[in-house]
Enzyme design. Structure first.
Site, PDB file in Angstrom:
ATOM      1  N   GLY A  46      37.300  43.414  45.050  1.00  0.00           N
ATOM      2  CA  GLY A  46      37.626  44.949  45.258  1.00  0.00           C
ATOM      3  C   GLY A  46      36.449  45.539  45.427  1.00  0.00           C
ATOM      4  O   GLY A  46      36.702  46.820  45.783  1.00  0.00           O
ATOM      5  N   ARG A  47      35.359  45.098  45.159  1.00  0.00           N
ATOM      6  CA  ARG A  47      34.096  45.786  45.255  1.00  0.00           C
ATOM      7  C   ARG A  47      32.769  44.714  45.681  1.00  0.00           C
ATOM      8  O   ARG A  47      31.628  45.135  45.512  1.00  0.00           O
ATOM      9  CB  ARG A  47      33.747  46.632  44.062  1.00  0.00           C
ATOM     10  CG  ARG A  47      33.508  45.716  43.017  1.00  0.00           C
ATOM     11  CD  ARG A  47      32.778  46.655  41.972  1.00  0.00           C
ATOM     12  NE  ARG A  47      32.548  45.797  40.745  1.00  0.00           N
ATOM     13  CZ  ARG A  47      32.149  46.190  39.497  1.00  0.00           C
ATOM     14  NH1 ARG A  47      31.463  47.277  39.760  1.00  0.00           N
ATOM     15  NH2 ARG A  47      32.034  45.601  38.541  1.00  0.00           N
ATOM     16  N   ARG A  53      24.164  38.921  44.756  1.00  0.00           N
ATOM     17  CA  ARG A  53      24.570  37.816  43.821  1.00  0.00           C
ATOM     18  C   ARG A  53      24.372  36.461  44.560  1.00  0.00           C
ATOM     19  O   ARG A  53      25.068  36.472  45.570  1.00  0.00           O
ATOM     20  CB  ARG A  53      25.860  37.821  43.148  1.00  0.00           C
ATOM     21  CG  ARG A  53      26.448  36.870  42.390  1.00  0.00           C
ATOM     22  CD  ARG A  53      27.441  37.242  41.207  1.00  0.00           C
ATOM     23  NE  ARG A  53      28.747  37.462  41.889  1.00  0.00           N
ATOM     24  CZ  ARG A  53      29.726  37.978  40.966  1.00  0.00           C
ATOM     25  NH1 ARG A  53      29.652  38.276  39.904  1.00  0.00           N
ATOM     26  NH2 ARG A  53      31.048  38.064  41.587  1.00  0.00           N
ATOM     27  N   ASP A  81      30.294  36.478  36.611  1.00  0.00           N
ATOM     28  CA  ASP A  81      30.837  37.779  36.161  1.00  0.00           C
ATOM     29  C   ASP A  81      30.407  38.254  34.831  1.00  0.00           C
ATOM     30  O   ASP A  81      31.101  38.044  33.944  1.00  0.00           O
ATOM     31  CB  ASP A  81      32.454  37.796  36.195  1.00  0.00           C
ATOM     32  CG  ASP A  81      32.955  38.093  37.744  1.00  0.00           C
ATOM     33  OD1 ASP A  81      31.962  38.805  38.392  1.00  0.00           O
ATOM     34  OD2 ASP A  81      34.148  38.298  37.997  1.00  0.00           O
ATOM     35  N   ARG A  89      37.297  30.736  42.302  1.00  0.00           N
ATOM     36  CA  ARG A  89      37.656  30.605  40.926  1.00  0.00           C
ATOM     37  C   ARG A  89      38.949  30.057  40.525  1.00  0.00           C
ATOM     38  O   ARG A  89      39.625  29.633  41.422  1.00  0.00           O
ATOM     39  CB  ARG A  89      37.922  32.289  40.603  1.00  0.00           C
ATOM     40  CG  ARG A  89      36.687  33.150  41.003  1.00  0.00           C
ATOM     41  CD  ARG A  89      37.154  34.400  41.822  1.00  0.00           C
ATOM     42  NE  ARG A  89      36.020  35.213  42.186  1.00  0.00           N
ATOM     43  CZ  ARG A  89      35.159  35.960  41.396  1.00  0.00           C
ATOM     44  NH1 ARG A  89      35.552  36.303  40.269  1.00  0.00           N
ATOM     45  NH2 ARG A  89      34.359  36.714  42.092  1.00  0.00           N
ATOM     46  N   GLY A 137      35.428  50.928  44.819  1.00  0.00           N
ATOM     47  CA  GLY A 137      34.430  49.645  45.484  1.00  0.00           C
ATOM     48  C   GLY A 137      32.973  49.632  45.249  1.00  0.00           C
ATOM     49  O   GLY A 137      32.204  48.999  45.737  1.00  0.00           O
ATOM     50  N   ASP A 142      40.189  34.634  36.656  1.00  0.00           N
ATOM     51  CA  ASP A 142      39.528  35.020  37.780  1.00  0.00           C
ATOM     52  C   ASP A 142      37.914  35.028  37.417  1.00  0.00           C
ATOM     53  O   ASP A 142      37.129  35.093  38.432  1.00  0.00           O
ATOM     54  CB  ASP A 142      39.856  36.601  38.191  1.00  0.00           C
ATOM     55  CG  ASP A 142      39.735  37.549  37.265  1.00  0.00           C
ATOM     56  OD1 ASP A 142      40.487  37.419  36.317  1.00  0.00           O
ATOM     57  OD2 ASP A 142      38.826  38.532  37.614  1.00  0.00           O
ATOM     58  N   ASN A 143      37.443  34.974  36.141  1.00  0.00           N
ATOM     59  CA  ASN A 143      36.174  34.962  35.782  1.00  0.00           C
ATOM     60  C   ASN A 143      35.804  33.486  35.622  1.00  0.00           C
ATOM     61  O   ASN A 143      34.835  33.354  34.731  1.00  0.00           O
ATOM     62  CB  ASN A 143      35.787  36.015  34.906  1.00  0.00           C
ATOM     63  CG  ASN A 143      36.198  37.470  35.694  1.00  0.00           C
ATOM     64  OD1 ASN A 143      35.935  37.761  36.626  1.00  0.00           O
ATOM     65  ND2 ASN A 143      36.151  38.413  34.422  1.00  0.00           N
TER      66      ASN A 143
HETATM   67  P1  AMP Z   1      35.728  42.298  36.988  1.00  0.00           P
HETATM   68  O1  AMP Z   1      36.218  42.855  35.794  1.00  0.00           O
HETATM   69  O2  AMP Z   1      34.580  42.663  37.376  1.00  0.00           O
HETATM   70  O3  AMP Z   1      35.976  40.794  36.923  1.00  0.00           O
HETATM   71  O4  AMP Z   1      36.661  42.824  37.932  1.00  0.00           O
HETATM   72  C1  AMP Z   1      38.187  42.668  38.153  1.00  0.00           C
HETATM   73  C2  AMP Z   1      38.754  42.996  39.238  1.00  0.00           C
HETATM   74  O5  AMP Z   1      38.661  44.662  39.458  1.00  0.00           O
HETATM   75  C3  AMP Z   1      38.152  42.468  40.558  1.00  0.00           C
HETATM   76  O6  AMP Z   1      39.096  42.208  41.476  1.00  0.00           O
HETATM   77  C4  AMP Z   1      37.204  43.271  40.904  1.00  0.00           C
HETATM   78  O7  AMP Z   1      36.968  43.418  42.424  1.00  0.00           O
HETATM   79  C5  AMP Z   1      37.896  44.807  40.803  1.00  0.00           C
HETATM   80  N1  AMP Z   1      37.026  45.963  40.518  1.00  0.00           N
HETATM   81  C6  AMP Z   1      36.343  46.176  39.489  1.00  0.00           C
HETATM   82  N2  AMP Z   1      35.447  47.266  39.763  1.00  0.00           N
HETATM   83  C7  AMP Z   1      36.067  47.739  40.862  1.00  0.00           C
HETATM   84  C8  AMP Z   1      35.588  49.117  41.605  1.00  0.00           C
HETATM   85  N3  AMP Z   1      34.698  49.734  41.125  1.00  0.00           N
HETATM   86  N4  AMP Z   1      36.459  48.986  42.587  1.00  0.00           N
HETATM   87  C9  AMP Z   1      37.297  48.288  43.043  1.00  0.00           C
HETATM   88  N5  AMP Z   1      37.607  47.229  42.527  1.00  0.00           N
HETATM   89  C10 AMP Z   1      37.030  47.036  41.507  1.00  0.00           C
HETATM   90 MG    MG Z   2      35.729  39.253  37.799  1.00  0.00          MG
END
Ligand code: AMP
Ligand code: MG
Length: 492
Positions: free
Chosen positions: A96-97, A180, A266, A187, A130, A256-257
């Protein structure tokens, strides 16, 4: 001409095997350019090992690459699709980002993902912007590099740039992008996504791709998907044991992590434990302690069971047989983890051979550490140098004195001399970990005052955790007791 030269000198050598997978696996997309990129930190030694020229990476053209303002030759940016169980609930996620910009082929012929994290919105952004804030990206940089230095498989951090654009969280924060580096970003959630929304052929393509990329040694003539499951379980057992042995708490072990490569991935609300307590949780959103220190092996097994489920159609044509095969493998995880952990704990106590009573010796120590709230890292450090720090209650107790006797007796029953035991302990008990207050101090200086020197010094001492050198002494002390527990935050 100069631009061409800069690209060549930098050493990027991209291939894009992921982009050749079926289309449902990803979305091709370029990063969203940012206003005014500035390089904050660059990992010179990592750059060199990737075949990159650190000096060339500091020039404007390269900083533009780290910012997503420029696509280097040969790169083919894409957002990866994946799903995941977040705190037990299944959801569609995806990058997502972040964007995979390509796979760098290193001078050693290794293939590693180069990913920009915080590079703008993607079709998988859901409500998010994002983007990423500077503090959390530097935090990932510090902790991932510390993990690497501790000898734990992990994604790495090549660079952080600021974007010159604010991100809105609870307050306005400086925006940043982390580059990274990972063995891959496959995953458990990638398999869950394909299993749920793809065909069995897609799943087979993914499994074959994974085998080729991470487990090329697997015999193609055997049941190779069963082998894949076995190998992933093995690597996770090794990884989680290493986390436990240094007191690392991932904080958000959603499926997913969990990387199929066996790397830690992550770094959100992760942190290292100070006082030993299996119930330790740092993440502000982990209200029920699902991802507490002592629960990590159990959660790993749970995640691996989700992985095994995705493989069922490939394991055996008969579903019942497939389930049986998967269950047998999953039940091996606990034992495999335990074996790794026990071996690691023996080494932390300077023990080379095996005796049946070792486990109760170890458990005896841990339960005293919990009772007296002994600092995890410093207890093992003190044992390594046979010190009894006065400021640690544990060491002044009769219980400890008795345990210490038993331990010394145990060591005397092995062939190896005392020196070898101490050598072993020095190499397994880090002098220091990224202490929460030290990390916070470095981030505060960086984010609030634009002073990166605190972080640079911290990174320097963290890069030699087993040196046990005098310059590290300052970094070994736990935070002063506070009436507020340390809290970490996610997804920032
Ligand atoms: P994470 O907690 O980093 O493992 O993220 C979980 C999900 O949320 C993943 O799909 C990330 O890409 C999405 N995500 C986290 N932060 C953002 C953000 N600021 N904008 C868009 N997607 C995000
Ligand atoms: Mg993640």
């Amino acid at each position: 001409m100069t631009e061409q030269k800069a690209i060549i000198d930098t050493g990027w050598n991209f291939d894009n095997s992921y982009a050749r997978l079926p289309e449902i696996f990803f979305t091709r997309l370029n990063p969203t350019p940012v206003r005014s990129p500035k390089l904050i930190i660059l990992n010179n030694s990592l750059a060199a090992s990737l075949g990159l020229n650190a000096q060339a990476l500091e020039c404007n053209d390269s900083v533009a690459v780290f910012a997503g303002n420029r696509i280097p030759e040969g790169a083919l940016p894409l957002a990866q699709a994946y799903a995941g169980h977040q705190f037990g609930h299944f959801t569609m996620l995806g990058d997502g980002r972040a964007l995979l910009i390509g796979e760098q082929i290193t001078p050693q012929g290794e293939r590693v993902d180069i990913q920009l994290k915080g590079s703008g919105r993607t079709p998988y952004s859901r409500g998010g912007d994002g983007r990423a804030a500077l503090g959390p990206m530097l935090r990932e940089y510090i902790i991932s590099e510390a993990m690497h230095a501790l000898g734990i498989a992990t994604t790495r951090s090549l660079a952080v740039v600021t974007t010159g654009e604010p991100v809105i969280r609870e307050t306005e924060l400086p925006g940043a992008i982390l580059t990274r580096v990972a063995a891959s970003h496959l995953r458990v959630g990638t398999f869950q996504y394909v299993s749920r929304w793809g065909t069995v052929d897609d799943l087979r393509v993914l499994a074959d791709y994974t085998l080729q990329r991470h487990y090329p040694e697997v015999d193609a003539d055997e049941n190779r998907y069963l082998s894949l499951l076995q190998e992933v379980i093995k690597r996770q057992a090794v990884l989680i044991a290493k986390w436990q042995l240094v007191g690392f708490i991932h904080g958000v072990m959603n499926t997913d992590n969990m990387a199929i490569s066996g790397e830690t991935i992550d770094y959100g609300p992760c942190a290292f434990m100070d006082a030993y307590d299996p119930a330790t949780v740092f993440s502000s959103i982990d209200i029920h302690g699902r991802y507490a220190y002592g629960n990590q092996p159990h959660i790993a097994a749970w995640n691996l069971a989700r992985f095994a489920e995705t493989l069922l159609p490939l394991l055996h044509e008969d579903e019942e047989q497939a389930v049986k095969l998967a269950e047998d493998e999953i039940s091996n995880f606990a034992e495999s983890f335990h074996r790794n952990w026990l071996t690691g704990m023996r080494a932390k106590l300077g023990i080379f051979n095996e005796e049946p009573e070792d486990e109760s010796l170890i458990e005896g120590l841990l339960s005293m550490m919990q009772k007296y709230r002994a600092d995890y890292t410093n207890t093992f450090r003190a044992l390594t140098f046979d010190e009894k720090p006065e400021d640690m209650a544990l060491f002044g107790t009769a219980e400890f004195a008795q345990w210490h006797e038993q331990w010394k007796e145990r060591l005397s029953r092995q062939q190896e001399p005392k020196d070898s035991s101490q050598q072993l302990m020095r190499s397994r008990n880090p002098a220091l970990i990224p202490r929460n207050h030290r990390v916070e101090e470095a981030l505060e200086a960086a984010v609030e005052r634009g002073d990166y020197s605190v972080m640079e010094r911290l990174l320097d001492v963290l890069s030699r955790p087993y040196a046990h050198s005098p310059e590290q002494a300052d970094y070994c002390t736990p935070a002063a007791p506070s009436n507020r527990p340390y809290r970490t935050f996610c997804g920032t």
